[in-house]
Write a protein that holds these residues in place. Structure first.
Motif, PDB file in Angstrom:
ATOM      1  N   VAL A  33      28.354  81.227  33.818  1.00 43.83           N
ATOM      2  CA  VAL A  33      28.447  82.212  32.734  1.00 43.83           C
ATOM      3  C   VAL A  33      28.464  83.612  33.331  1.00 43.83           C
ATOM      4  O   VAL A  33      27.550  83.978  34.081  1.00 43.83           O
ATOM      5  CB  VAL A  33      27.246  82.066  31.774  1.00 43.83           C
ATOM      6  CG1 VAL A  33      27.321  83.122  30.663  1.00 43.83           C
ATOM      7  CG2 VAL A  33      27.211  80.672  31.166  1.00 43.83           C
ATOM      8  N   GLU A  34      29.507  84.336  33.040  1.00 45.68           N
ATOM      9  CA  GLU A  34      29.624  85.701  33.556  1.00 45.68           C
ATOM     10  C   GLU A  34      29.093  86.663  32.491  1.00 45.68           C
ATOM     11  O   GLU A  34      29.455  86.541  31.310  1.00 45.68           O
ATOM     12  CB  GLU A  34      31.100  85.987  33.845  1.00 45.68           C
ATOM     13  CG  GLU A  34      31.302  86.824  35.080  1.00 45.68           C
ATOM     14  CD  GLU A  34      32.770  86.962  35.430  1.00 45.68           C
ATOM     15  OE1 GLU A  34      33.191  88.114  35.593  1.00 45.68           O
ATOM     16  OE2 GLU A  34      33.493  85.933  35.488  1.00 45.68           O
ATOM     17  N   LEU A  35      28.231  87.568  32.927  1.00 42.98           N
ATOM     18  CA  LEU A  35      27.617  88.482  31.955  1.00 42.98           C
ATOM     19  C   LEU A  35      28.342  89.823  31.920  1.00 42.98           C
ATOM     20  O   LEU A  35      28.873  90.268  32.957  1.00 42.98           O
ATOM     21  CB  LEU A  35      26.149  88.716  32.327  1.00 42.98           C
ATOM     22  CG  LEU A  35      25.282  87.451  32.437  1.00 42.98           C
ATOM     23  CD1 LEU A  35      23.908  87.800  32.991  1.00 42.98           C
ATOM     24  CD2 LEU A  35      25.156  86.766  31.076  1.00 42.98           C
ATOM     25  N   ALA A  37      20.368  80.213  23.806  1.00 41.28           N
ATOM     26  CA  ALA A  37      19.232  80.876  24.470  1.00 41.28           C
ATOM     27  C   ALA A  37      19.664  82.169  25.152  1.00 41.28           C
ATOM     28  O   ALA A  37      18.952  83.175  25.128  1.00 41.28           O
ATOM     29  CB  ALA A  37      18.593  79.930  25.477  1.00 41.28           C
ATOM     30  N   ILE A  38      20.834  82.119  25.758  1.00 40.70           N
ATOM     31  CA  ILE A  38      21.357  83.328  26.431  1.00 40.70           C
ATOM     32  C   ILE A  38      21.561  84.429  25.380  1.00 40.70           C
ATOM     33  O   ILE A  38      21.184  85.585  25.570  1.00 40.70           O
ATOM     34  CB  ILE A  38      22.686  83.027  27.157  1.00 40.70           C
ATOM     35  CG1 ILE A  38      22.426  82.110  28.372  1.00 40.70           C
ATOM     36  CG2 ILE A  38      23.372  84.306  27.625  1.00 40.70           C
ATOM     37  CD1 ILE A  38      23.660  81.629  29.092  1.00 40.70           C
ATOM     38  N   ASN A  39      22.137  84.018  24.287  1.00 40.76           N
ATOM     39  CA  ASN A  39      22.402  84.939  23.184  1.00 40.76           C
ATOM     40  C   ASN A  39      21.111  85.560  22.653  1.00 40.76           C
ATOM     41  O   ASN A  39      21.003  86.764  22.480  1.00 40.76           O
ATOM     42  CB  ASN A  39      23.144  84.157  22.097  1.00 40.76           C
ATOM     43  CG  ASN A  39      23.807  85.084  21.103  1.00 40.76           C
ATOM     44  OD1 ASN A  39      24.091  86.228  21.462  1.00 40.76           O
ATOM     45  ND2 ASN A  39      24.006  84.618  19.888  1.00 40.76           N
ATOM     46  N   GLU A  40      20.109  84.657  22.486  1.00 41.80           N
ATOM     47  CA  GLU A  40      18.817  85.134  21.960  1.00 41.80           C
ATOM     48  C   GLU A  40      18.102  86.052  22.948  1.00 41.80           C
ATOM     49  O   GLU A  40      17.290  86.894  22.567  1.00 41.80           O
ATOM     50  CB  GLU A  40      17.918  83.935  21.627  1.00 41.80           C
ATOM     51  CG  GLU A  40      18.333  83.271  20.322  1.00 41.80           C
ATOM     52  CD  GLU A  40      17.650  81.920  20.116  1.00 41.80           C
ATOM     53  OE1 GLU A  40      16.702  81.600  20.871  1.00 41.80           O
ATOM     54  OE2 GLU A  40      18.080  81.184  19.205  1.00 41.80           O
ATOM     55  N   SER A  41      18.411  85.870  24.235  1.00 43.55           N
ATOM     56  CA  SER A  41      17.777  86.730  25.246  1.00 43.55           C
ATOM     57  C   SER A  41      18.387  88.120  25.275  1.00 43.55           C
ATOM     58  O   SER A  41      17.946  88.975  26.050  1.00 43.55           O
ATOM     59  CB  SER A  41      17.935  86.118  26.647  1.00 43.55           C
ATOM     60  OG  SER A  41      17.564  84.795  26.639  1.00 43.55           O
ATOM     61  N   GLY A  42      19.412  88.321  24.504  1.00 45.68           N
ATOM     62  CA  GLY A  42      20.043  89.627  24.437  1.00 45.68           C
ATOM     63  C   GLY A  42      21.128  89.845  25.478  1.00 45.68           C
ATOM     64  O   GLY A  42      21.619  90.952  25.659  1.00 45.68           O
ATOM     65  N   LEU A  43      21.466  88.792  26.195  1.00 46.28           N
ATOM     66  CA  LEU A  43      22.533  88.921  27.192  1.00 46.28           C
ATOM     67  C   LEU A  43      23.892  88.732  26.509  1.00 46.28           C
ATOM     68  O   LEU A  43      24.021  87.892  25.620  1.00 46.28           O
ATOM     69  CB  LEU A  43      22.364  87.883  28.314  1.00 46.28           C
ATOM     70  CG  LEU A  43      21.044  87.980  29.096  1.00 46.28           C
ATOM     71  CD1 LEU A  43      20.897  86.779  30.030  1.00 46.28           C
ATOM     72  CD2 LEU A  43      20.991  89.270  29.901  1.00 46.28           C
ATOM     73  N   VAL A  44      24.888  89.486  27.013  1.00 48.20           N
ATOM     74  CA  VAL A  44      26.217  89.389  26.400  1.00 48.20           C
ATOM     75  C   VAL A  44      27.181  88.701  27.353  1.00 48.20           C
ATOM     76  O   VAL A  44      27.243  89.032  28.541  1.00 48.20           O
ATOM     77  CB  VAL A  44      26.748  90.797  26.035  1.00 48.20           C
ATOM     78  CG1 VAL A  44      28.083  90.693  25.292  1.00 48.20           C
ATOM     79  CG2 VAL A  44      25.729  91.542  25.183  1.00 48.20           C
ATOM     80  N   LEU A  95      13.361  82.683  28.312  1.00 46.77           N
ATOM     81  CA  LEU A  95      13.928  81.660  27.422  1.00 46.77           C
ATOM     82  C   LEU A  95      14.779  80.626  28.168  1.00 46.77           C
ATOM     83  O   LEU A  95      14.974  79.506  27.718  1.00 46.77           O
ATOM     84  CB  LEU A  95      14.808  82.352  26.372  1.00 46.77           C
ATOM     85  CG  LEU A  95      14.142  82.817  25.091  1.00 46.77           C
ATOM     86  CD1 LEU A  95      15.126  83.599  24.237  1.00 46.77           C
ATOM     87  CD2 LEU A  95      13.601  81.622  24.305  1.00 46.77           C
ATOM     88  N   LEU A  96      15.274  81.043  29.352  1.00 49.95           N
ATOM     89  CA  LEU A  96      16.158  80.146  30.115  1.00 49.95           C
ATOM     90  C   LEU A  96      15.400  79.311  31.147  1.00 49.95           C
ATOM     91  O   LEU A  96      15.986  78.501  31.860  1.00 49.95           O
ATOM     92  CB  LEU A  96      17.240  80.961  30.842  1.00 49.95           C
ATOM     93  CG  LEU A  96      18.145  81.835  29.980  1.00 49.95           C
ATOM     94  CD1 LEU A  96      19.211  82.495  30.836  1.00 49.95           C
ATOM     95  CD2 LEU A  96      18.813  81.013  28.878  1.00 49.95           C
TER      96      LEU A  96
END
Lengths: 255, 328
Positions: free
Chosen positions: B232-234, B278-285, B244-245
C-alpha cells in the motif's frame, strides 16, 4: 539370448569409417616403413648376412616385420577406439543404449582387428615386391594372422578402457610392446643368442607369435608351432577374462 | 497412479564416499513433464544417469515401465532417450552419421525419412553433412537432442537442457518438448532455472544434498506455498505504524511511504478488507496499491535454504511476479 546385432553393426561401421577417413595415413605409413626396413635390413645389412636356418635374411624378417606392425597397430586402433569416446564423454550414449558389454566389445575389437588384418595383408604384399615370398602353410599363416589381430586388439581394448589420459594410452605400446617385439626374435633367430638370453627370451610372449607365424612361411621356428598356437590362445583367453572382469565391475566405464 | 518410472529407496554412494543420492522414492507419471529442481551438485544428474544406466546404483530399485533397469536393461533403456548436460559429442563424424549411429545403438533399422523430419524440426537439416567439431555450441545441443530422439523414445531425459543456450533455441526446445508431450512422451528435465520449471512442468521435484525434498503438482505447489503481499502506497509518509495495524502482519518501508502486508492465499479470508479499513481509520490516505505473489523461485529458495544450503552460492536473482490488485 538376445543380441543387438544392429548396435554391433553401427559400432563396427563407425570405427571402420574412422580409418577410412585417414586411409592414406593408415596405409601409406606401414607401406613406407616396411619398405624402409627392407632397404636397411634386407638390402644394406642383410646382404652381409648369409642365411638364417637356410632362409635369406630379407625373407627371414618378413614375418617379424609384419608382426611388429600388426601388434602396434592392433593395440593403437583398439585402444584409441574406446578411449576417444571416453575422453570426449560421448561414451554415455553407448552406456545408456540397450547394448551388452559383449556387443560393445565385438563392435570395437572387431573393427580394430579387421583394420589390422588388412594392414597385415598390405605389408605382405609390399614385402613381396622386395623378396620372393612363398607361404608354406597358407591356412596356418591366416590363422596366426587372424588370432594375433584379435588378441592384440583385445589387449588394446583393455588399455583403452584402463587409460584415463593420453600418456597412459601410449605408455604400454611404447615401453612394453615395442621392446618385446624387437627382443622376441623378429629380426633374428633366438638360436643366435647366448644360452642365458635364449632362456630369458622364452618368457617373451611375442617370441611364440613370431615363431609360429614364421613357421607358416618357411617351416623354420624357434619353438614348437603347437606351443605358439597354444600361447596365442592363452593370451586371447586372458584378455577376454580381463575384459569380462572390467565389464562386470564397470571398471573406468561406470561410476 | 499410472507410473512409467518407479524409483524405490534409491541410493548412490560414490567411491570417494560421497553420497549423491539418499533413499530416493519417486513415481514418474506416464505422459507428464516433470522438472527436477536443485542447485549444482544436488544429485540431479546422478539420479538421471542411474535411471539411464550410466551410473550403477548402490542400493534400491528403478523400474521403467515395469522393467528393472539392471535385470531387464535392454527393455528399460529401449524406452529412454537422454540429452546429457555437457556437450559430449565426437569430433570428426557428420551430423547425419552420428544420429544414424545413435539410432543403430538402440537396435533400430535405418529410417531416413524419420531422421530427416527430426533434423528439419531441429533446424539441423542444412548441417547434416557438417562435421560435429565445426558446429557452434547451440548447434551441438540440437545434435544431442536429435541423437536422443533418433530411436523414438517414450521417455526423454533432459539434463540441464538450456544451460548456455540462446533464446531462439530455448524457444525451439520448449516447442519440441510440448509437441513430444502431446504425442505421449514422458519428459523429465533437470534445471536450476526456476522459470523453466514454472513455464513448462506439470510436476516439480526439488532435490538438494541427494534428497528429494518435495514432489508436487506445480499448481498445487504454487498454491500451497504461495504467499502474497499487498503493498500500500501512502499519499503522505508516516513515521510509525499506527496502533490499529499492529494485529496485522505488516511492515513499514524505510521512507515511511509504503506499508507491506503479507498474507496467505489459502486462508478463508485474506484480511485485506479489514486492513484497508484500519488504514483508513488511522487517518492514512492511500495513493496506490499492488499485490505480488511468491514465484516458484521464492519457494525453491525457501526450501533449499531450510535444507542448509548456503544461499550465497546460488547467485539466483530474486524476482517476484507482480500482479494487479486482487479483490478479496
Amino acid at each position: 539370448m538376445r543380441i543387438n546385432l544392429q548396435a554391433i553393426k553401427v559400432i563396427y561401421k563407425y570405427e571402420m569409417l574412422r580409418a577410412w577417413k585417414t586411409l592414406f595415413q593408415s596405409l601409406a605409413s606401414p607401406v613406407i616403413s616396411t619398405a624402409l626396413y627392407f632397404v636397411v635390413f634386407g638390402s644394406a645389412i642383410g646382404s652381409r648376412i648369409d642365411t638364417i636356418e637356410g632362409v635369406s635374411y630379407g625373407l627371414f624378417i618378413v614375418p617379424g616385420l609384419t608382426m611388429l606392425s600388426l601388434l602396434t597397430q592392433s593395440i593403437a586402433n583398439a585402444s584409441f577406439g574406446i578411449f576417444f569416446p571416453k575422453f570426449t564423454g560421448s561414451i554415455y550414449e553407448v552406456l545408456s543404449a540397450p547394448v551388452s558389454f559383449f556387443e560393445i566389445m565385438v563392435g570395437y575389437v572387431g573393427a580394430a582387428a579387421t583394420k589390422s588384418f588388412i594392414l597385415g595383408v598390405v605389408i605382405l604384399i609390399t614385402a613381396s615386391f622386395f623378396v620372393d615370398l612363398k607361404i608354406a602353410h597358407p591356412v596356418w599363416m591366416a590363422t596366426f594372422l587372424i588370432l594375433t589381430c584379435i588378441s592384440f586388439s583385445l589387449f588394446g581394448f583393455i588399455i583403452g578402457l584402463w587409460a584415463n589420459n593420453f600418456e597412459k594410452l601410449q605408455i604400454i605400446p611404447l615401453l612394453i610392446i615395442t621392446p618385446l617385439v624387437f627382443l622376441g626374435g623378429s629380426f633374428y633367430s633366438v638360436s643366435m643368442l647366448p644360452p642365458f638370453w635364449q632362456t630369458v627370451t622364452l618368457f617373451n610372449p611375442v617370441l611364440y607369435l613370431v615363431s609360429g607365424f614364421r613357421w607358416s612361411f618357411f617351416e623354420v621356428s624357434d619353438v614348437n608351432v603347437g606351443l605358439s598356437l597354444g600361447m596365442i590362445v592363452v593370451f586371447l583367453v586372458a584378455c577376454l577374462l580381463v575384459i569380462s572382469w572390467m565389464f562386470k565391475t564397470g571398471y573406468r566405464l561406470k561410476e | 497412479m499410472n507410473s512409467i518410472v518407479s524409483i524405490q529407496n534409491l541410493s548412490k554412494v560414490y567411491e570417494g564416499g560421497h553420497q549423491a543420492l539418499k533413499e530416493i522414492n519417486l513415481e514418474i507419471k506416464k505422459g507428464e513433464i516433470l522438472a527436477l529442481l536443485g542447485p549444482n551438485g544436488a544429485g540431479k544428474t546422478t539420479l538421471i544417469s542411474t535411471i539411464c544406466g550410466i551410473v550403477s546404483p548402490s542400493s534400491g530399485t528403478v523400474k521403467v515401465n515395469g522393467h528393472d533397469i539392471i535385470k531387464n536393461y535392454r527393455d528399460s533403456r529401449q524406452m529412454i532417450g537422454l540429452v546429457p548436460q555437457e556437450l559430449t559429442l565426437g569430433a570428426f563424424e557428420t551430423v547425419w552419421n552420428t544420429i544414424n549411429f545413435s539410432r543403430g545403438l538402440f537396435g533400430k533399422k535405418r529410417d531416413d525419412a524419420y531422421l530427416e523430419k527430426l533434423l528439419k524440426e531441429l533446424s539441423l537439416w542444412d548441417k547434416k553433412t557438417n562435421e560435429l567439431r565445426t558446429l557452434s555450441g547451440g548447434m551441438k545441443r540440437r545434435v544431442l537432442i536429435a541423437k536422443a530422439l533418433s530411436h523414438q523414445p517414450e521417455i526423454l531425459f533432459l539434463d540441464e537442457p538450456t544451460a548456455g543456450v540462446d533464446v531462439e533455441l530455448r524457444k525451439d526446445m520448449w516447442n519440441i518438448v510440448r509437441r513430444l508431450r502431446e504425442s505421449g512422451v514422458t519428459i523429465i528435465l533437470t534445471t536450476h532455472y526456476i522459470e523453466e520449471a514454472e513455464e513448462i512442468a506439470d510436476r516439480i521435484g526439488v532435490i538438494n544434498n541427494g534428497e528429494l525434498l518435495l514432489i508436487e503438482d506445480k499448481k498445487e505447489l504454487m498454491h500451497k506455498l504461495g504467499q502474497k503481499q499487498l503493498i500500500v502506497e501512502l499519499k503522505e509518509p508516516t513515521e510509525n505504524l499506527p496502533n490499529l495495524l499492529s494485529k496485522y502482519n505488516v511492515s513499514l518501508s524505510q521512507d515511511g511511504a509504503k506499508i507491506t502486508y503479507t498474507y496467505d492465499t489459502r486462508g478463508d479470508g485474506t484480511g485485506i478488507t479489514s486492513l484497508l479499513q484500519a488504514i483508513n481509520e488511522s487517518g492514512l490516505v492511500l495513493k496506490d496499491m499492488q499485490t505480488t505473489q511468491s514465484s516458484l523461485e521464492d519457494i525453491f529458495v525457501h526450501l533449499v535454504h531450510d535444507d542448509g544450503f548456503d544461499q550465497k552460492e546460488k547467485n539466483i536473482d530474486q524476482t517476484a511476479k507482480e500482479e494487479k490488485p486482487d479483490a478479496h
